[in-house]
Design a protein around this motif. Structure first.
Motif, short mmCIF file in Angstrom:
data_model
loop_
_atom_site.label_atom_id
_atom_site.label_comp_id
_atom_site.label_asym_id
_atom_site.label_seq_id
_atom_site.Cartn_x
_atom_site.Cartn_y
_atom_site.Cartn_z
N PRO A 121 40.29 -11.38 49.42
CA PRO A 121 41.47 -11.46 50.17
C PRO A 121 41.66 -13.00 50.84
CG PRO A 121 40.23 -9.95 51.16
CD PRO A 121 39.70 -10.24 49.66
N VAL A 122 40.40 -13.55 50.97
CA VAL A 122 40.20 -14.95 51.71
C VAL A 122 40.32 -15.76 50.44
CG1 VAL A 122 38.61 -16.13 53.34
CG2 VAL A 122 38.50 -13.68 53.52
N PHE A 181 41.42 -12.83 59.36
CA PHE A 181 41.14 -11.48 59.96
C PHE A 181 42.72 -10.94 59.93
CE2 PHE A 181 37.15 -12.38 60.83
CZ PHE A 181 36.35 -10.89 60.64
N ARG A 182 43.78 -11.78 60.13
CA ARG A 182 45.13 -11.13 60.00
C ARG A 182 45.35 -10.83 58.53
NH1 ARG A 182 44.05 -12.13 64.49
NH2 ARG A 182 43.04 -10.08 63.79
N GLY A 183 44.77 -11.76 57.79
CA GLY A 183 45.18 -11.48 56.25
C GLY A 183 44.27 -10.06 55.79
N LEU A 228 35.15 -4.99 54.35
CA LEU A 228 35.30 -5.66 55.41
C LEU A 228 33.85 -6.41 55.50
CD1 LEU A 228 37.30 -3.51 58.18
CD2 LEU A 228 38.14 -5.41 56.67
N GLN A 229 32.84 -5.84 55.51
CA GLN A 229 31.45 -6.49 55.73
C GLN A 229 31.15 -7.32 54.71
OE1 GLN A 229 29.04 -3.00 56.16
NE2 GLN A 229 29.92 -2.35 57.81
N SER A 256 36.01 -5.88 66.33
CA SER A 256 34.78 -6.17 66.58
C SER A 256 34.01 -7.25 65.39
CB SER A 256 33.72 -4.80 66.40
OG SER A 256 33.75 -4.27 65.21
N LEU A 257 34.24 -7.13 64.15
CA LEU A 257 33.93 -8.09 63.43
C LEU A 257 34.49 -9.48 63.69
CD1 LEU A 257 34.14 -5.94 59.97
CD2 LEU A 257 31.98 -7.36 60.90
#
Length: 526
Positions: A308-309, A337-339, A351-352, A395-396
């Motif tokens: 997604p990035v 992170f909004r994406g 996510l990690q 937190s990430l």
């Protein structure tokens, strides 16, 4: 020492046998002959170390026999045995290179002293030959290493690749290739203490099933290995062999290391690709931890999932890091992170993984030396353990911002300048230091950039490989020296950074269409 006796009197031969076996046990009598022709044939067959021969014999005397053997290339040492005080015989013997004489009747002590002198001369000759062989091997190894460095740093220039491999003595017809990059972790004082030879010994033993294994220090604590095989190379077998190698080196040398393994290539032009894959796989040790073996396919599996990035975001983040713009970088992390929030199906593991990809992009231009200099980046941040502590987006995101700030702080602390025209500076440096043994790894460390990224970036910006650029600079300087000086070709070869005159001449002819001597000969008379 192996010894042959030649005398036409059997009693003298038998007596010499008894004295030698009794007083000179270091020698083994392997044969005896009773005239010069018989002695010539026997010595040709047995090739002994020492021959004790009478001078006067029927059919062919001792000096004629020695001359025939010398003409045939025999390296045997001769002791002349004679009861004649004849100057002419002595003169002829000296001309034939005979240095040792014994008078009849033979005394035990004189015989022993003479044979011991000959054995000493033989050992000295052998020591000199070993020195010459070792020197030749050292020169060959250095030439091979130099050629292999260029091969690893090339992109896909098939013609030059074949030339360099031929120069390195590596057969390419029908061969498969794979590259492995070892990096020793932690305190490597022990490595400095005993050198790389024990490491090379373990590499040769662990990979002994392959036709060719070529290894050398690539940079700092890194060792490059090129594996070749006449047929196919089983990738799983190669990985297992490398894993055993890692375990053996730790068990026997107490050295831990991380290893990157490139893919199998069926053409010589793919060697540099396999090496870049090995180097890139090794860079993932900041994620997978030290003391690991990392095959390149594992990395492609890790990074080949959905992203997604976007690449555009990553490029902007890299630019912000290059310019050390903390505000810009923090803003881009926020956008990323909004994406991620817009991807409802992403779980904690996904996510990690995305954070891993962002981190790799953030540090892919940095060298290992830089990462290892910073305790926060090298051990606490760039690891799976560090990322696994955070399982929520908030937190990430906070953690990623902290990482970015630490990277920028590191660059400021080490006076790493803002984004500049790296390639122009690399070209300028190479143009000034062309006569030095500059490798891509050396340049990468000097300009605080990873070798993998520099290799790709140089080709992208110039349309040519670094090795081709260096070759053109060196040959251009060689042309100037041929035009303006009376230096010999081998002197010019050394002055422009080459150690092998033949390799230099082939490169010169490839770029100019003629050999160096022909180039100078065809210059117009001024």
């Amino acid at each position: 020492m192996r010894l042959v006796l030649v005398d036409d009197e059997k009693g003298i031969v038998d007596g010499l046998k008894i004295m030698i076996s009794r007083y000179i046990p270091e020698c083994e009598i392997v044969g005896a002959a009773y005239n010069g022709l018989e002695g010539f044939k026997l010595i040709q067959k047995l090739q002994p170390d020492i021959v004790i021969t009478d001078i006067r014999m029927p059919q062919s005397d001792g000096l004629d026999m020695i001359k025939m053997l010398k003409d045939a290339g025999t390296k045997t040492k001769f002791i002349l045995l004679s009861g004649y005080a004849d100057f002419e015989y002595a003169r002829r013997g000296i001309q034939l290179g005979v240095q040792f004489y014994i008078n009849k009747p033979v005394e035990e002590e004189e015989l022993r002293d003479c044979v011991i002198q000959v054995m000493g001369a033989i050992r000295a000759d052998r020591a000199k030959l070993r020195e010459v062989d070792e020197l030749k091997q050292e020169v060959h190894s250095r030439m091979q290493e130099s050629a292999l460095r260029d091969v690893l740093d090339l992109s896909s220039d098939n013609t030059l690749m074949e030339e360099l491999l031929r120069h390195a003595g590596i057969p390419t017809a029908g061969a498969s290739f794979a590259c492995v990059l070892l990096e020793f972790d932690g305190n490597v004082d022990a490595l400095k203490e005993f050198g790389l030879q024990p490491v090379f010994h373990h590499i040769d033993r662990a990979l002994g099933q392959y036709r060719g294994v070529y290894r050398f220090r690539y940079s700092g604590a890194q060792v490059a290995v090129v594996v070749t095989q006449g047929g196919a190379i089983g990738y799983a077998d190669l990985v297992r062999s490398v894993q055993r190698l890692k375990e053996e080196i730790y068990r026997e040398l107490k050295l831990s290391m991380s290893v990157g393994i490139g893919t199998i290539q069926k053409q010589a032009a793919g060697i540099s690709q396999s090496f870049e894959e090995a180097r890139y796989a090794l860079s993932f040790k900041v994620i997978k931890g030290a003391d690991t073996v990392i095959p390149f396919p594992e990395i492609t599996n890790l990074t080949g999932r959905r992203h997604p990035v976007s690449e555009e975001m990553i490029t902007r983040l890299e630019a912000g890091l290059d310019n050390m713009d903390e505000m810009e970088c923090v803003g881009i992390i926020g956008e990323i992170f909004r994406g991620m929030e817009a991807e409802p199906s992403m779980g904690p593991a996904d996510l990690q993984l995305q954070c891993l990809n962002i981190l790799l992009s953030s540090v892919r231009k940095m060298s290992f030396q830089q990462l290892q200099q910073n305790d926060f980046l090298g051990r606490h941040i760039l690891s799976l353990e560090g990322i696994s502590r955070f399982r929520t987006l908030v937190s990430l995101e906070e953690w990623m911002v902290q990482v970015i700030r630490r990277i920028i702080a590191f660059k400021l602390e080490h006076n790493i300048p803002k984004k500049k025209d790296i390639i122009s500076e690399v070209k300028e440096y190479v143009s000034t230091h062309y006569n030095e043994p500059i490798t891509l790894a050396d340049l990468a460390a000097r300009f605080f950039i990873s070798p993998y990224y520099l290799s790709q970036f140089f080709k992208q910006k110039t349309g040519d490989t670094y090795v081709n650029f260096l070759t053109q600079i060196r040959i251009g300087k060689a042309k100037e020296l041929l035009e303006k000086t009376d230096l010999k070709v081998y002197e010019i070869c050394q002055l422009v950074g080459y150690s092998d005159t033949q390799h230099f001449a082939r490169l010169f002819e490839k770029l100019t269409g003629c050999k160096p001597r022909e180039y100078r000969k065809n210059l117009p008379n001024v």
